[in-house]
Design an enzyme around this catalytic site. Structure first.
Site, PDB file in Angstrom:
ATOM      1  CG  ASN A 125      -5.879 -11.189  -8.756  1.00 33.01           C
ATOM      2  OD1 ASN A 125      -5.766 -11.206 -10.073  1.00 33.01           O
ATOM      3  ND2 ASN A 125      -5.281 -10.779  -7.879  1.00 33.01           N
ATOM      4  CE  LYS A 154      -2.601 -12.744  -6.566  1.00 33.01           C
ATOM      5  NZ  LYS A 154      -1.603 -12.475  -5.565  1.00 33.01           N
ATOM      6  CG  HIS A 167      -2.921  -6.815  -6.953  1.00 34.87           C
ATOM      7  ND1 HIS A 167      -1.893  -7.437  -6.336  1.00 34.87           N
ATOM      8  CD2 HIS A 167      -3.921  -7.635  -6.262  1.00 34.87           C
ATOM      9  CE1 HIS A 167      -1.954  -8.332  -5.743  1.00 34.87           C
ATOM     10  NE2 HIS A 167      -3.412  -8.613  -5.536  1.00 34.87           N
ATOM     11  CD  GLU A 207       0.429 -10.097  -6.571  1.00 30.95           C
ATOM     12  OE1 GLU A 207       0.014 -10.160  -7.622  1.00 30.95           O
ATOM     13  OE2 GLU A 207       0.390 -10.865  -5.644  1.00 30.95           O
ATOM     14  CD  GLU A 219      -6.102  -8.101  -2.376  1.00 33.87           C
ATOM     15  OE1 GLU A 219      -6.765  -9.068  -2.423  1.00 33.87           O
ATOM     16  OE2 GLU A 219      -5.513  -7.667  -3.115  1.00 33.87           O
ATOM     17  N   GLY A 274      -0.730 -14.508  -0.411  1.00 35.96           N
ATOM     18  CA  GLY A 274       0.034 -15.568  -1.141  1.00 35.96           C
ATOM     19  C   GLY A 274       1.028 -16.173   0.164  1.00 35.96           C
ATOM     20  CB  SER A 286      -4.013 -16.276   2.937  1.00 40.10           C
ATOM     21  OG  SER A 286      -2.822 -16.040   2.426  1.00 40.10           O
TER      22      SER A 286
HETATM   23  P1  PGA Z   1      -4.151 -14.845  -2.460  1.00 42.32           P
HETATM   24  O1  PGA Z   1      -4.029 -13.473  -3.422  1.00 42.32           O
HETATM   25  O2  PGA Z   1      -5.394 -15.230  -1.969  1.00 42.32           O
HETATM   26  O3  PGA Z   1      -3.398 -15.890  -3.076  1.00 42.32           O
HETATM   27  O4  PGA Z   1      -3.424 -14.542  -0.986  1.00 42.32           O
HETATM   28  C1  PGA Z   1      -5.008 -12.410  -2.744  1.00 42.32           C
HETATM   29  C2  PGA Z   1      -4.676 -11.001  -3.759  1.00 42.32           C
HETATM   30  O5  PGA Z   1      -3.523 -11.142  -4.118  1.00 42.32           O
HETATM   31  O6  PGA Z   1      -5.685 -10.679  -4.486  1.00 42.32           O
END
Ligand code: PGA
Length: 249
Positions: free
Chosen positions: A9, A11, A94, A96, A167, A173, A213
């Site tokens: 992903n 982003k 997601h 976010e 998630e 992140g 992560s």
């Molecule tokens: P990350 O993000 O691997 O940077 O923690 C995962 C995601 O938001 O899908």
């Protein structure tokens, strides 16, 4: 048999030129018949990725879609537009988007229905609790509530074909990964919830990813868990060699 599925992903990262550099590099090293890989990219990169990944087995996904078929929705992208580009997957809900863009379980549900109605794109539905919910012992109730609302009105055939990414928001992140046991417990709980709502066969078919992560150092431990069929990878999907290490967990 659920085939392992690792999705990146990106982003809001990578211009078209940067996407091309990644795609040519990844295409040259990806060589894994046992693991499915895909990149979920910004809209502006999708056409390029579909072209560069043609006949490689590497999938391409969008990160969002609008729930209406078409209309006066400035700035939005429809499911049919994605389908015509040849996109294989679409992330829906997601955290976010839920946090910063007002995505609700109701709009997530409408988006899933739109994808199934207008396309054969595979949705990757994201669910997960935040830190205070986890600390209050509410992780399961939050996730089952999301699944009940997000999947409402879908049938077991549709849910069996989709991907659900668990998630935990506190692990996205942050560098703070859930332990493999925590991830497995919650992915098992997602599968139990799907079984309760859509039956045993659907629960056996649905692919469940862990996200938060994931990196080359922890991918194999996570992927070895019974109920974890894949990973949704943010930061570590931006460098093709790193992403390929995860794919080859
Ligand atoms: P990350 O993000 O691997 O940077 O923690 C995962 C995601 O938001 O899908």
């Amino acid at each position: 048999m659920r085939i392992p599925f690792i999705a990146g992903n990106w982003k809001m990262f990578k211009t078209k030129r940067e996407a091309l550099e990644f795609a040519e590099g990844f295409r040259a090293v990806y060589d894994n018949k046992d693991v499915k890989a895909a990149i979920c990219a910004p809209f502006t990169d999708l056409q390029l990725l579909v072209e560069v990944f043609e006949n490689t087995g590497i999938g391409v996904g969008a990160q969002n879609v609008h729930f209406e078929e078409s209309g006066a929705f400035t700035g939005e992208i429809s499911a049919a537009m994605l389908a015509e580009l040849g996109v294989d997957y679409c992330i829906v809900g997601h955290s976010e988007r839920r946090e910063y863009f007002g995505e609700t379980d109701e709009t997530v549900n409408l988006k899933l229905k739109r994808l199934f109605q207008d396309t054969s794109i595979t949705p990757i539905l994201c669910v997960g609790e935040n830190l205070s919910e986890r600390e209050a012992g509410q992780a399961e109730i939050i996730v089952s509530g999301q699944l009940e609302k997000d999947l409402s009105g879908l049938d077991s055939g549709q849910v069996g074909r989709m991907v659900i990414a668990y998630e935990p928001i506190w692990a996205i992140g942050t560098g703070r990964t859930a332990t493999a046991q925590q991830a497995e417990e919650m992915c098992a709980y997602v599968r139990e919830t799907v079984e309760r709502l859509f039956g045993n066969r659907c629960a056996e078919e649905v692919r469940i990813q862990y996200g938060g992560s994931v990196k080359p150092e922890n991918a194999s431990e996570i992927m070895n868990m019974d109920n974890i069929d894949g990973a949704l990878v943010g930061g570590a999907s931006l460098i093709h060699t790193k992403f390929n290490e995860i794919v080859n967990f």
